[in-house]
Design an enzyme around this catalytic site. Structure first.
Site, PDB file in Angstrom:
ATOM      1  N   GLU A  81      -3.060 -10.216  -0.906  1.00 23.36           N
ATOM      2  CA  GLU A  81      -2.599 -10.442   0.476  1.00 23.36           C
ATOM      3  C   GLU A  81      -2.424 -11.924   0.777  1.00 23.36           C
ATOM      4  OE1 GLU A  81      -4.729  -8.535   3.678  1.00 23.36           O
ATOM      5  OE2 GLU A  81      -3.822  -6.599   3.256  1.00 23.36           O
TER       6      GLU A  81
ATOM      7  N   HIS B 174     -11.495   1.168 -23.349  1.00 20.61           N
ATOM      8  CA  HIS B 174     -10.995   2.428 -23.893  1.00 20.61           C
ATOM      9  C   HIS B 174      -9.846   2.973 -23.048  1.00 20.61           C
ATOM     10  CE1 HIS B 174     -14.353   2.570 -26.722  1.00 20.61           C
ATOM     11  NE2 HIS B 174     -14.968   1.899 -25.767  1.00 20.61           N
TER      12      HIS B 174
ATOM     13  N   LYS C 230       2.545  -1.033   9.342  1.00 20.57           N
ATOM     14  CA  LYS C 230       1.665  -0.567  10.431  1.00 20.57           C
ATOM     15  C   LYS C 230       2.519  -0.198  11.641  1.00 20.57           C
ATOM     16  CE  LYS C 230      -2.657  -3.232   9.782  1.00 20.57           C
ATOM     17  NZ  LYS C 230      -3.530  -4.234  10.383  1.00 20.57           N
TER      18      LYS C 230
HETATM   19  O1  PA5 Z   1      -7.349  -9.350   5.334  1.00 16.82           O
HETATM   20  C1  PA5 Z   1      -6.870  -8.845   6.330  1.00 16.82           C
HETATM   21  O2  PA5 Z   1      -6.643  -9.498   7.358  1.00 16.82           O
HETATM   22  C2  PA5 Z   1      -6.535  -7.367   6.360  1.00 16.82           C
HETATM   23  O3  PA5 Z   1      -6.727  -6.762   5.142  1.00 16.82           O
HETATM   24  C3  PA5 Z   1      -7.391  -6.660   7.404  1.00 16.82           C
HETATM   25  O4  PA5 Z   1      -8.744  -6.838   7.072  1.00 16.82           O
HETATM   26  C4  PA5 Z   1      -7.075  -5.177   7.504  1.00 16.82           C
HETATM   27  O5  PA5 Z   1      -5.693  -4.967   7.721  1.00 16.82           O
HETATM   28  C5  PA5 Z   1      -7.856  -4.542   8.634  1.00 16.82           C
HETATM   29  O6  PA5 Z   1      -7.576  -5.205   9.828  1.00 16.82           O
HETATM   30  P1  PA5 Z   1      -8.564  -5.182  11.038  1.00 16.82           P
HETATM   31  O7  PA5 Z   1      -9.862  -5.772  10.614  1.00 16.82           O
HETATM   32  O8  PA5 Z   1      -7.886  -6.006  12.082  1.00 16.82           O
HETATM   33  O9  PA5 Z   1      -8.719  -3.761  11.449  1.00 16.82           O
END
Ligand code: PA5
Length: 455
Positions: free
Chosen positions: A301, A330, A444
């Site tokens: 990310e 394996h 989303k």
């Molecule tokens: O790293 C990030 O920002 C994302 O992976 C969020 O943690 C994830 O989308 C969940 O979001 P939130 O904590 O706002 O529910």
């Protein structure tokens, strides 16, 4: 003196795997001015408080309040801790629990768990799994920590709505505060209001905040990871000391002395100069399996970005892959050795396990097993690790080796902190915005529309 985490990049060098696949001293030298410049920039941003993950461990007050709240809930003899959250709101807790609680933890008796609750991290919305958790965890014996930095993630909100109904029905509205704790963004201070704020208000819930300048995947040392850790009886001070030790090490721009920058530099060169588009993390310890999962999100990310900071299209980022030694020897190693030479593999090694398990002197009638008799599982694991990385070297596959003296709070904190700093540096080298995730938001939005939101 305490032993420390060691990073060994010697098997990712041109000397070890040849100049086509390994990093040359010249390539490192050429990168050094960019590392210094990036270091400067990161330090400036840190001083300005732009990104807050660096200093979470210093927040004494928050750690004290996390501990105090956890103690208050533990005094109610709860049996289960259920995390409602996804991505960065869940993966840190999973990584810590797998590393620092005993294997098969949830199957242990309450006494063996030292009166700490079992853990269920609900980071999906598969109805079968969620329903099964509800059957296993009666609300009267359960604390639900709903964690969402944004406070609007559909998956987490849906989970919460189900739990609210359950508690209202089984225990009554007034009991909500004894069973649900909220972790979300702060009120006011320029933050987009979290939908969890009115929930907390309605039911008078305890509320922890994730600082505005800390992204989900960098939040493990905030209450996101630390409140569950405290409920599970982990040593928060040792986390803080581990972060501090690694932070101190990562203050220098000198590559050879800064383990995070060293890893970032090697991964970056491996990607952009040697075509290693895949970054595998392969711990040789079950306890670290979920650290690889956590890292996968962090790397993917943070670095997987279409645009550079100057707006040009770059499509940056390696694909992170998790593997587990020896299990995946394996399963994956055949590909890693003989398939496309497009990977750099980070092996996580543990110098000393808490347990030594002897392989007994049995099956004497089978002479072929003589080499195993009276050896230990530990020795076999170490031999397999060495065998694998030697074999990878023969196939000219670059490997970074990270060695933890032991698996405990102090060293796991060091490791996670180091990987965070490594990611921040790598983001600078790729020249991308490390701390956002626009590619997640689009999906989303579409899902919300399909569910009839925004009508
Ligand atoms: O790293 C990030 O920002 C994302 O992976 C969020 O943690 C994830 O989308 C969940 O979001 P939130 O904590 O706002 O529910």
């Amino acid at each position: 003196m305490k032993s420390e985490i060691l990073v060994d990049v010697s098997r990712a060098t041109a000397k070890a795997v040849g100049p086509e696949h390994g990093v040359t001293p010249r390539e490192v030298q050429e990168l050094e001015p960019r590392i210094s410049e990036a270091h400067q920039k990161l330090q400036e941003e840190r001083a300005q408080g732009k990104y807050g993950f660096w200093d979470l461990y210093k927040d004494e007050q928050t750690f004290a309040s996390v501990k105090e709240t956890a103690e208050a809930f533990l005094s109610k003899q709860i049996d289960n801790l259920v995390i409602l959250g996804i991505g960065g709101s869940a993966l840190g807790t999973k990584a810590l629990a797998t590393a620092l609680k005993p294997p098969f933890y949830n199957l242990l008796s309450r006494r063996a768990r030292k009166n700490k609750p079992r853990l269920f991290v609900m980071d999906n919305i598969d109805p079968t799994t969620f329903k099964a958790m509800m059957r296993i965890c009666p609300p009267s014996k359960t604390i639900y920590n709903v964690i969402s930095k944004s406070g609007e993630t559909a998956e987490t909100m849906a989970q919460l709505m189900i739990i609210v109904e359950l508690i209202e029905k089984k225990l009554g509205k007034s009991e909500m505060k004894n069973h649900v704790v909220v972790t979300t963004n702060p009120r006011g201070a320029g933050a987009k209001p979290s939908l969890l704020h009115p929930v907390a208000d309605t039911y008078s819930l305890h509320e922890f905040t994730v600082p505005l300048n800390v992204g989900g995947r960098f939040s493990v040392f905030s209450p996101v990871g630390m409140f569950p850790a405290a409920l599970l009886g982990m040593d928060l001070n040792a986390f803080r000391q581990g972060c501090h030790a690694m932070d101190t090490k990562c203050q220098t721009p000198e590559l050879l002395e800064n383990p995070a920058y060293l890893c970032a530099a090697y991964q970056y060169i491996a990607d952009v100069r040697k075509g290693k588009r895949i970054s595998v993390m392969m711990p040789y310890a079950d306890g670290l399996a979920d650290v690889a999962d956590w890292y996968r999100q962090l790397w993917a990310e943070s670095l997987g970005k279409r645009f550079a900071l100057d707006g040009t299209e770059v499509y940056a980022g390696q694909t992170p892959v998790k593997a587990l030694g020896v299990t995946d020897q394996h399963s994956q190693i055949q590909l890693y050795r003989e398939g496309p030479n497009d990977k750099i593999i980070t092996v996580l090694e543990v110098q000393r396990f808490d347990v030594t398990l002897r392989i007994p002197n049995t099956l004497e009638h089978i002479p072929e097993l003589e080499y195993l008799r009276n050896a230990t599982m530990n020795k076999l694991l170490a031999a397999e690790l060495t065998g694998t990385i030697d074999a990878l070297k023969i196939s000219q596959r670059p490997v970074i080796r990270i060695r933890l003296p032991r698996i405990n709070e102090y060293f796991v904190a060091q490791l996670l902190y180091m990987l965070e700093v490594e990611t921040a540096m790598a983001g600078r080298l790729y020249n991308v915005q490390t701390f956002d995730q626009p590619g997640v938001e689009e999906g989303k939005k579409i899902a919300r529309q399909l569910m009839g939101a925004d009508k």
